[in-house]
Design a protein around this motif. Sequence first.
Motif, short mmCIF file in Angstrom:
data_model
loop_
_atom_site.label_atom_id
_atom_site.label_comp_id
_atom_site.label_asym_id
_atom_site.label_seq_id
_atom_site.Cartn_x
_atom_site.Cartn_y
_atom_site.Cartn_z
N UNK A 251 0.86 -1.19 0.08
CA UNK A 251 0.09 -0.03 -0.09
C UNK A 251 0.81 1.34 0.16
N UNK A 252 2.08 1.20 0.74
CA UNK A 252 3.05 2.30 0.63
C UNK A 252 3.33 2.51 -0.71
N UNK A 253 3.85 1.51 -1.17
CA UNK A 253 4.43 1.72 -2.66
C UNK A 253 3.28 2.43 -3.62
N UNK A 254 1.97 1.78 -3.46
CA UNK A 254 0.93 2.52 -4.33
C UNK A 254 0.64 3.92 -3.97
N UNK A 255 0.78 4.21 -2.88
CA UNK A 255 0.62 5.67 -2.64
C UNK A 255 1.84 6.48 -2.82
N UNK A 256 3.19 6.18 -3.27
CA UNK A 256 4.34 6.76 -3.57
C UNK A 256 3.85 6.79 -5.12
#
Length: 208
Positions: free
Chosen positions: A60-65
């Motif tokens: 999810x952090x990767x998607x946010x970035x």
Amino acid sequence: MPAEAVEDARKQLTLAAEDLDDGRVAALIVEAADRWGVTPLWERVCAPLLGALPGRSAAEVAVEHAFAEGVRCGLDVLAREPGPARRAGRVLLAGAEQESHCLGLHALAAALRERGLDSVHLGPALPWTALASAVRRVRPRVVVVWAQSPLTGRSYRLVRLGRDTPGLRVLAAGPGWIEPFPPVPAAPRRLTTLTEATAACLQGGGPA
């Protein structure tokens, strides 16, 4: 921006971000902003999506970035013209010291360019001493400082900047400014929306 266009843009941007395709996110931002304008796109699509991204797991952090990087790239190419910046009515934008998030300032810079007003955008995490130096060098009419967190939104710093720079309009953007500003002349003004921020910069920095 019609409700169906908002829903379609949210779906397409979400799918592109989930694919970690920041280039596609950027292209969608440019396309939608050209059609509907920066401010409606930011306030009705981008900001709500940023707030809805969970950012808990590594995936999810990767998607946010990917989403944030695509939005930044898309915003930064909007309404740019070759040649030197238009200096009249200059506005200076910066992230507060140790503040790593300032995507809202990219939206503000794009919205101002859309209205014919250039700005100097110095990015995130600008030390307060460097901001004061930049103000002396650029001599803007308006300075906007972004703070995402109360840890970086140090109200007394903005008060001092305004006190030390007569004639400068100091604006506080982002949710991090929770400390009260003292009731002093030329106290900094809090901004809560892109619409409000654009109007404040245009009023202080020059005509639309």
